[in-house]
Scaffold this active site. Structure first.
Site, short mmCIF file in Angstrom:
data_model
loop_
_atom_site.label_atom_id
_atom_site.label_comp_id
_atom_site.label_asym_id
_atom_site.label_seq_id
_atom_site.Cartn_x
_atom_site.Cartn_y
_atom_site.Cartn_z
N ASP A 118 0.87 -1.66 0.46
CA ASP A 118 0.26 0.27 0.14
C ASP A 118 1.32 1.42 -0.17
OD1 ASP A 118 -2.88 1.12 0.58
OD2 ASP A 118 -1.91 1.69 2.39
N ASP A 137 -27.58 15.35 -16.39
CA ASP A 137 -28.09 13.24 -16.93
C ASP A 137 -28.67 14.09 -17.98
OD1 ASP A 137 -27.59 9.94 -15.78
OD2 ASP A 137 -29.89 10.82 -16.90
N VAL A 170 -25.09 4.81 -19.61
CA VAL A 170 -25.01 2.57 -19.29
C VAL A 170 -23.25 2.38 -20.16
CG1 VAL A 170 -25.80 2.93 -21.88
CG2 VAL A 170 -26.45 1.35 -20.25
N GLU A 171 -23.38 1.04 -19.86
CA GLU A 171 -22.26 0.34 -20.58
C GLU A 171 -22.54 -0.39 -21.92
OE1 GLU A 171 -18.15 -1.27 -18.89
OE2 GLU A 171 -19.56 0.39 -18.91
N LYS A 196 -21.02 5.49 -25.53
CA LYS A 196 -20.53 6.12 -24.95
C LYS A 196 -19.22 6.40 -25.64
CE LYS A 196 -19.46 3.29 -21.17
NZ LYS A 196 -19.25 3.94 -19.96
N HIS A 238 -11.56 3.62 -13.60
CA HIS A 238 -12.81 2.46 -13.05
C HIS A 238 -13.49 3.06 -12.03
CE1 HIS A 238 -13.65 -2.38 -12.99
NE2 HIS A 238 -14.84 -0.90 -12.79
N ASN A 257 -18.08 0.00 -7.05
CA ASN A 257 -18.98 -0.06 -6.62
C ASN A 257 -19.31 -0.76 -5.45
OD1 ASN A 257 -22.16 1.45 -6.29
ND2 ASN A 257 -22.73 -0.88 -7.07
N ASN A 303 -11.07 -6.78 -13.87
CA ASN A 303 -11.86 -8.00 -14.61
C ASN A 303 -11.85 -8.33 -15.28
OD1 ASN A 303 -14.62 -6.54 -13.25
ND2 ASN A 303 -15.09 -4.76 -14.39
N TYR A 363 -8.10 -4.47 -3.26
CA TYR A 363 -9.05 -3.12 -2.83
C TYR A 363 -10.25 -3.38 -3.59
CZ TYR A 363 -5.91 -0.23 0.40
OH TYR A 363 -5.35 -0.08 1.24
#
Length: 720
Positions: free
Chosen positions: A296, A344, A402-403, A408, A451, A454, A501, A661
């Site tokens: 860290d 938005d 939205v992904e 995008k 990135h 959540n 991911n 993390y």
């Protein structure tokens, strides 16, 4: 001046009361081995002086003592256990010397008194602190326990139950809370601290306060009868084991040490602590958790160096796309002091985002961690808007729509045309390649990935993804902003899924293969949680992530790695997604969910999901625990190795901290690379080879095989 060293000065402050002021070089006071040696000499001299009648310990810094210098002490843990016992006894003798001085002592505490700093103040007769002070013993977070008398003195000062809670959780305790349980004798304003300290010592010297009686309590056995001890220690041991599941020996050992020492005097109790500390310091878990601390520090150092190179002063940020994620980003930015516009196209989404931010702040007010006025001021730093012109003064924009790559790209291209040249654009995408999104931009050098994980306020990691054309200036600016948000940024190079991911989805694929072969998904979860140590097993994690989200990402990863990560013909995730079982978000996925009395979603088995899965799964089959672990973990670790070999992630430290993390890799294992060091790379290759026929995700690279042959380890020195 009575005594002077590089670490402290001792002189009279009023009459025959002396002040022992810590003033180590640097921004904080830490206990080094040299400091302890110098203190031992000074305390020995003070104990023989007739002109000193009282002693107050102070600090010339914003904090009292933040703890021991872990960088210096860690190599000591490599000594043989018996040598370590002798070494720790020499250190604890210094703290005993404070307690044995022939006059009353007091600690005047400002800021933090943690670890060795907390143990120092426990050795004094009195403790007075400022309202912002915090004291605590966080050693369990490093896989060790207090070693300078903390397990001996704290139970005798605040009671065994309180002490076991403090020590087993490693919590920092605010001054008012510490005062309530007796850890502090008073809490006073900062400008009154020294006056209060001197007045207290004067009263002790004059016999108005019985300082010998306070001291005597710490020298004797605990004031608990056998029945009280039996109930207290049994409950504490049960609670610690339930929480740690046996994976973290430090809190267990701390409780056992307090229990073993309960009926002994200080000298006997200290010998028990010395011996148990040495045993604990030699464990693999201590090596892993201290390694996390050092890793860290490493990633923080890298990030600070990158941020220092930033040419952009970020005074105004913006997030495009509200809702839960956008609201979390807006909250974090405002809370940490950077005003942010939340844009938005839908008022309902803005209301949801502001509601998310207000709810998070409201919890702080309710818990007494924030005043209402600050909550209002923080919310005032968030500007919800439907108007694109409100973005014009933003220095950095986080796109969080939205992904979908086409949406995008359209949003980013539109933003670039409207905003001043040089505005930093980032995308909070979880899997879509940054280089693909950058094709929509005329100036891709000002664009990179950012990135978030959540829930944004709780998750420390931010992956910053460098595209092929991203400039160093852009990376530096985004790292700087992430640090301002209080996050731990790690820069990775672009590929599908980036780092976290990319390595997570092979883990899910290994899990899915097991399920299709007839494994019970709930048993897999129990093994991965209770045996390997994940906070959530793969089925539970998929439900939390969202089955629909995971299904979409599986498709993205399959496109990016068409041979290694091709979608399985029989895919439990696709099956559940097509049946609109999206996980927690609609209360049904692998499990079914219902709110408990506190409104938190609680999972339970759902016969419907079992019937559904039976359509694609083989007959029920039993797999032993080790096979389950290997079948799930080999694909993940294999992918982690590939990411290092391909330069997606720059170092083992950054990879391990991203896993810990970002997705909760078990801290007691220290991360994937430290885990590899513990089991041995050649053993991992042999393990993977057993499953090579199951597909490419189980097949190790030639580089991995070569590393194994040469006996490569990723952390050359233990603790680094």
């Amino acid at each position: 001046m009575l005594i002077k060293s590089e670490s402290f000065v001792v002189d009279f402050c009023k009459g025959n009361i002396a002040e022992f002021k810590f003033c180590l070089p640097g921004s904080v006071n830490k206990l080094s081995q040299q400091t302890l040696q110098d203190c031992a000499k000074a305390l020995a001299e003070l104990s023989t002086r007739d002109d000193v009648k009282g002693l107050v310990f102070t600090s010339d810094k914003d904090h009292f003592i933040v703890g021991a210098d872990i960088f210096e002490f860690l190599p000591t843990f490599n000594r043989p256990e018996q040598e370590l016992v002798s070494w720790i006894k020499d250190a604890t003798d210094v703290f005993d010397a404070i307690e044995d001085l022939p006059f009353p002592t007091l600690s005047a505490i400002n800021g933090l008194a943690l670890g060795g700093g907390c143990e120092w103040v426990l050795a004094t007769d009195y403790r007075i602190a400022t309202p912002n002070a915090k004291i605590g013993l966080p050693e369990v977070k490093l896989g060790i326990m207090p070693g300078f008398g903390g397990t001996v003195r704290l139970p005798r000062v605040i009671g065994a139950d309180n002490a076991m809670t403090w020590i087993s959780t490693g919590q920092e305790n605010r001054a008012p809370d510490a005062f309530k349980v007796g850890a502090l004798d008073a809490v006073v304003a900062a400008d009154k601290l020294m006056d209060a300290a001197i007045k207290t010592l004067e009263q002790a010297i004059d016999g108005k306060l019985d300082w010998q009686a306070k001291r005597q309590l710490k020298l004797e056995p605990l004031k608990m009868n056998r029945v009280e001890q039996g109930m207290s220690f049994a409950m504490a041991e049960g609670m610690v084991m339930a929480k740690t599941k046996g994976h973290y020996p430090a809190p267990v050992m701390a409780v056992k040490t307090i229990k073993a020492a309960a009926n002994h005097t200080r000298a006997e109790a200290m010998a028990i602590e010395n011996a148990n500390f040495a045993k604990l310091a030699k464990t693999a878990e201590a090596a892993a958790q201290t390694g996390i601390f050092l890793a860290d520090q490493y990633i923080k150092g890298v990030a600070k160096k990158q941020a220092k190179a930033s040419q952009l002063d970020i005074k105004q940020a913006a997030v495009l796309g509200a809702g839960i994620m956008g609201g979390g980003i807006a909250y974090q930015s405002a809370y940490k002091g950077t005003p942010i516009v939340m844009k938005d196209i839908n008022q309902a989404a803005l209301d949801l985002g502001m509601g998310e931010a207000a709810g998070l702040l409201g919890k702080k007010v309710k818990r007494g961690h924030m005043k209402t006025e600050k909550m209002v001021a923080t919310l005032g730093k968030i500007k919800p808007t439907l108007n694109e012109r409100d973005l014009e003064n933003s220095d950095i924009i986080v796109e969080a729509v939205v992904e979908n790559p086409q949406i995008k790209k359209a949003v980013l291209a539109d933003l670039e045309k409207q905003l001043p040249k040089g505005t930093v654009l980032t995308s909070n995408t979880s899997t879509i390649r940054i280089d693909e999104l950058a094709t929509a931009l005329e100036n891709p050098e000002h664009f990179c990935g950012m990135h978030f994980f959540n829930p944004v306020p709780k998750m420390p990691l931010v992956e910053i993804i460098r595209g092929e054309k991203t400039s160093d200036d852009t990376v530096a600016a985004v790292v700087d902003y992430a640090l301002k948000l209080g996050k731990s940024p790690i820069v990775v190079n672009d590929c599908p899924g980036f780092f976290v991911n990319r390595v997570l989805f092979p883990y899910f694929a290994g899990f899915s293969k097991l399920v299709v072969e007839g494994a019970d998904f709930s048993k897999i979860d129990k093994v991965m949680e209770n045996v390997f140590g994940w906070p959530m097993g793969p089925a539970y994690l998929l439900d939390v992530v969202g089955i629909d989200t995971a299904n979409h990402c599986t498709g993205v990863m399959a496109e990016g790695f068409p041979t290694r990560m091709a979608r399985q013909d029989k895919d439990p995730v696709s099956l559940l997604a097509n049946a609109e079982r999206f996980g927690q978000k609609n209360h049904k996925g692998f499990y079914q969910y219902a709110p408990d009395r506190k409104g938190r979603l609680k999972k339970s088995k759902d016969p419907e999901s079992l019937v559904l899965l039976s359509q694609i799964c083989d007959d029920a089959q039993q797999f032993d625990k080790q096979t389950i672990i290997e079948r799930c973990m080999v694909p993940m670790i294999n992918e982690v190795l590939l990411c290092l070999q391909e330069g997606i992630v720059a170092s083992p430290q950054e990879a391990d901290m991203a896993l810990i993390y970002g997705i909760g890799f078990p801290p007691f294992r220290g991360g994937a690379f430290r885990y590899l060091d513990q089991i041995g790379l050649s053993e991992f290759v042999a393990m993977a080879d057993k499953y090579a026929d199951l597909g490419e995700i189980y097949q190790v690279s030639e580089q991995t095989r070569a590393w194994a042959a040469e006996g490569k380890v990723f952390y050359q020195v233990e603790g680094q």
